[in-house]
Design a protein around this motif. Sequence first.
Motif, PDB file in Angstrom:
ATOM      1  N   ASN A 111       0.829  -1.212   0.000  1.00 34.20           N
ATOM      2  CA  ASN A 111       0.000   0.000   0.000  1.00 34.20           C
ATOM      3  C   ASN A 111       0.862   1.261   0.000  1.00 34.20           C
ATOM      4  O   ASN A 111       0.557   2.249   0.655  1.00 34.20           O
ATOM      5  CB  ASN A 111      -0.916   0.019   1.228  1.00 34.20           C
ATOM      6  N   VAL A 112       1.971   1.198  -0.749  1.00 36.88           N
ATOM      7  CA  VAL A 112       2.891   2.329  -0.802  1.00 36.88           C
ATOM      8  C   VAL A 112       3.601   2.259  -2.149  1.00 36.88           C
ATOM      9  O   VAL A 112       3.636   1.205  -2.791  1.00 36.88           O
ATOM     10  CB  VAL A 112       3.894   2.265   0.386  1.00 36.88           C
ATOM     11  N   GLN A 113       4.153   3.396  -2.590  1.00 36.99           N
ATOM     12  CA  GLN A 113       4.833   3.459  -3.884  1.00 36.99           C
ATOM     13  C   GLN A 113       6.344   3.352  -3.667  1.00 36.99           C
ATOM     14  O   GLN A 113       6.945   4.201  -3.022  1.00 36.99           O
ATOM     15  CB  GLN A 113       4.490   4.767  -4.599  1.00 36.99           C
ATOM     16  N   PHE A 114       6.954   2.292  -4.242  1.00 33.00           N
ATOM     17  CA  PHE A 114       8.389   2.058  -4.053  1.00 33.00           C
ATOM     18  C   PHE A 114       9.173   2.348  -5.333  1.00 33.00           C
ATOM     19  O   PHE A 114       8.799   1.902  -6.424  1.00 33.00           O
ATOM     20  CB  PHE A 114       8.653   0.601  -3.672  1.00 33.00           C
ATOM     21  N   SER A 115      10.261   3.077  -5.165  1.00 24.25           N
ATOM     22  CA  SER A 115      11.242   3.258  -6.232  1.00 24.25           C
ATOM     23  C   SER A 115      12.611   2.875  -5.707  1.00 24.25           C
ATOM     24  O   SER A 115      12.852   2.884  -4.501  1.00 24.25           O
ATOM     25  CB  SER A 115      11.277   4.717  -6.719  1.00 24.25           C
ATOM     26  N   SER A 139       3.120   6.478  -9.134  1.00 24.98           N
ATOM     27  CA  SER A 139       2.328   7.349  -9.991  1.00 24.98           C
ATOM     28  C   SER A 139       3.213   8.125 -10.951  1.00 24.98           C
ATOM     29  O   SER A 139       4.407   8.352 -10.692  1.00 24.98           O
ATOM     30  CB  SER A 139       1.521   8.332  -9.144  1.00 24.98           C
ATOM     31  N   ALA A 140       2.618   8.551 -12.060  1.00 21.63           N
ATOM     32  CA  ALA A 140       3.351   9.358 -13.035  1.00 21.63           C
ATOM     33  C   ALA A 140       3.896  10.637 -12.413  1.00 21.63           C
ATOM     34  O   ALA A 140       5.058  10.990 -12.656  1.00 21.63           O
ATOM     35  CB  ALA A 140       2.458   9.662 -14.239  1.00 21.63           C
ATOM     36  N   PRO A 141       3.115  11.369 -11.597  1.00 18.07           N
ATOM     37  CA  PRO A 141       3.670  12.578 -10.969  1.00 18.07           C
ATOM     38  C   PRO A 141       4.881  12.291 -10.084  1.00 18.07           C
ATOM     39  O   PRO A 141       5.837  13.081 -10.064  1.00 18.07           O
ATOM     40  CB  PRO A 141       2.492  13.116 -10.148  1.00 18.07           C
ATOM     41  N   ASN A 142       4.864  11.178  -9.349  1.00 18.77           N
ATOM     42  CA  ASN A 142       6.014  10.853  -8.506  1.00 18.77           C
ATOM     43  C   ASN A 142       7.231  10.452  -9.335  1.00 18.77           C
ATOM     44  O   ASN A 142       8.372  10.785  -8.981  1.00 18.77           O
ATOM     45  CB  ASN A 142       5.659   9.744  -7.519  1.00 18.77           C
ATOM     46  N   LEU A 146      10.764  12.675  -9.206  1.00 19.50           N
ATOM     47  CA  LEU A 146      12.081  12.115  -8.922  1.00 19.50           C
ATOM     48  C   LEU A 146      13.030  12.366 -10.085  1.00 19.50           C
ATOM     49  O   LEU A 146      14.181  12.799  -9.877  1.00 19.50           O
ATOM     50  CB  LEU A 146      11.967  10.618  -8.634  1.00 19.50           C
ATOM     51  N   SER A 147      12.582  12.112 -11.305  1.00 18.04           N
ATOM     52  CA  SER A 147      13.444  12.319 -12.466  1.00 18.04           C
ATOM     53  C   SER A 147      13.813  13.780 -12.641  1.00 18.04           C
ATOM     54  O   SER A 147      14.960  14.104 -12.978  1.00 18.04           O
ATOM     55  CB  SER A 147      12.757  11.802 -13.740  1.00 18.04           C
ATOM     56  N   THR A 148      12.861  14.671 -12.388  1.00 22.71           N
ATOM     57  CA  THR A 148      13.131  16.100 -12.537  1.00 22.71           C
ATOM     58  C   THR A 148      14.125  16.582 -11.486  1.00 22.71           C
ATOM     59  O   THR A 148      15.070  17.316 -11.796  1.00 22.71           O
ATOM     60  CB  THR A 148      11.828  16.907 -12.425  1.00 22.71           C
ATOM     61  N   ALA A 149      13.923  16.165 -10.234  1.00 20.56           N
ATOM     62  CA  ALA A 149      14.834  16.576  -9.161  1.00 20.56           C
ATOM     63  C   ALA A 149      16.244  16.050  -9.410  1.00 20.56           C
ATOM     64  O   ALA A 149      17.228  16.794  -9.314  1.00 20.56           O
ATOM     65  CB  ALA A 149      14.307  16.092  -7.815  1.00 20.56           C
TER      66      ALA A 149
END
Length: 277
Positions: A111-115, A139-142, A146-149
Motif C-alpha cells: 500500500n505504498v509506492q516504491f522506487s 504514480s506518473a507525478p512521482n 524524482l526524475s526532474t529533481a
Amino acid sequence: MKVGFIGYGSMADLLTRQFLAHADVAPKDFIIYTRSENEKLQEIHELFPEITIARTSLEVFEQAEHTFVCVLPLGVLPVLLENKVAFSSEKHIISIAAGVSVNDLKKVATNVQFSKLIPSLTTSVGIGTSLVNHDTAVSAPNQVWLSTALGTFSSVQEVAEENIDLASDLTSSSPGFIAAIFEQFVQAAVRKSNLTEAEVFQMISNSLAGTSKLLAEKGYTFESLIKRVATKGGITAEGVALSEAKLPAFFDELLQRTEAKYDDHHAEIKEQIEELL
C-alpha cells in the motif's frame, strides 16, 4: 511537500546538498532522521537550520511525501517494518540500497509506492548517472518529480531490475574502478622513471579530465577517440593493441566478481525476508 531521509551517510548528504543547490526543494521542506547524529548531519543543519531533524523514523514517514531510505541493505526491510503504520498509497519511498530490489520492498507492504535509486559520487560535480527503477504502482507525478529533481544535477536513466546490478557497476562503482586502474598506471610510470608520484598523478589526472571533456563536449566515442589519437604503427597504437589483448579478460572477471558479490547480497536479503516475514 516534505522530502524525508532515513539515515544520513555520504550518499544522503550528497543528495540533500544537490537538491538544495539545484532542485526546487527548500531547506524547510526537508526532514531527516538518523539513529546517531554525525558530522555530516550537524554540518548540513548548521548551514540550513530550517531543516527538520526528526526524533524518530516514524516522524519522517508520517510527514514526508517522498522518503529516501539511505541505510545499509540489511537495515532497509526492518526500517520499513517498524514504520508500516505510517504507510499509505500516496507515500513514495525511494531505497538506495544495493541488492534490495523493488520486489523485496513490496514483501513488506503493497500500500505504498516504491522506487529504487542508485546514485553516483560523480553527480556531486554535476555530471554522472542516477539509475532509477520504479514499481508499477508509482504514480506518473512521482516518477516525474524524482526524475526532474535528479535531472537538475545528473543524467537520469531508468533501468529494468534485471539490469540494475550491472548498470550499478557502470555508474556508481566505475569511479572506484577507474581510480584503481589509473593508480596502477601512476605506479608503473613511477617505477619506470625518475618522475615523482605527484608529477605523474598530475599528468594522468589532467589527461583523464581532458578525455572526459572530449567525450562529453566534442561528440567522440571511445572508438573514434582511439582512431584520432592512435596513428597506425605508432607508439599509442602499441598500448591500444596491448589493451585489446589483455583487458577483455580483466573486465570479464571484474564483472563476474561483482555479480557474485551481488548474488551474496540478494541471498542475504532473501534469508532476511524469510526470517522477518
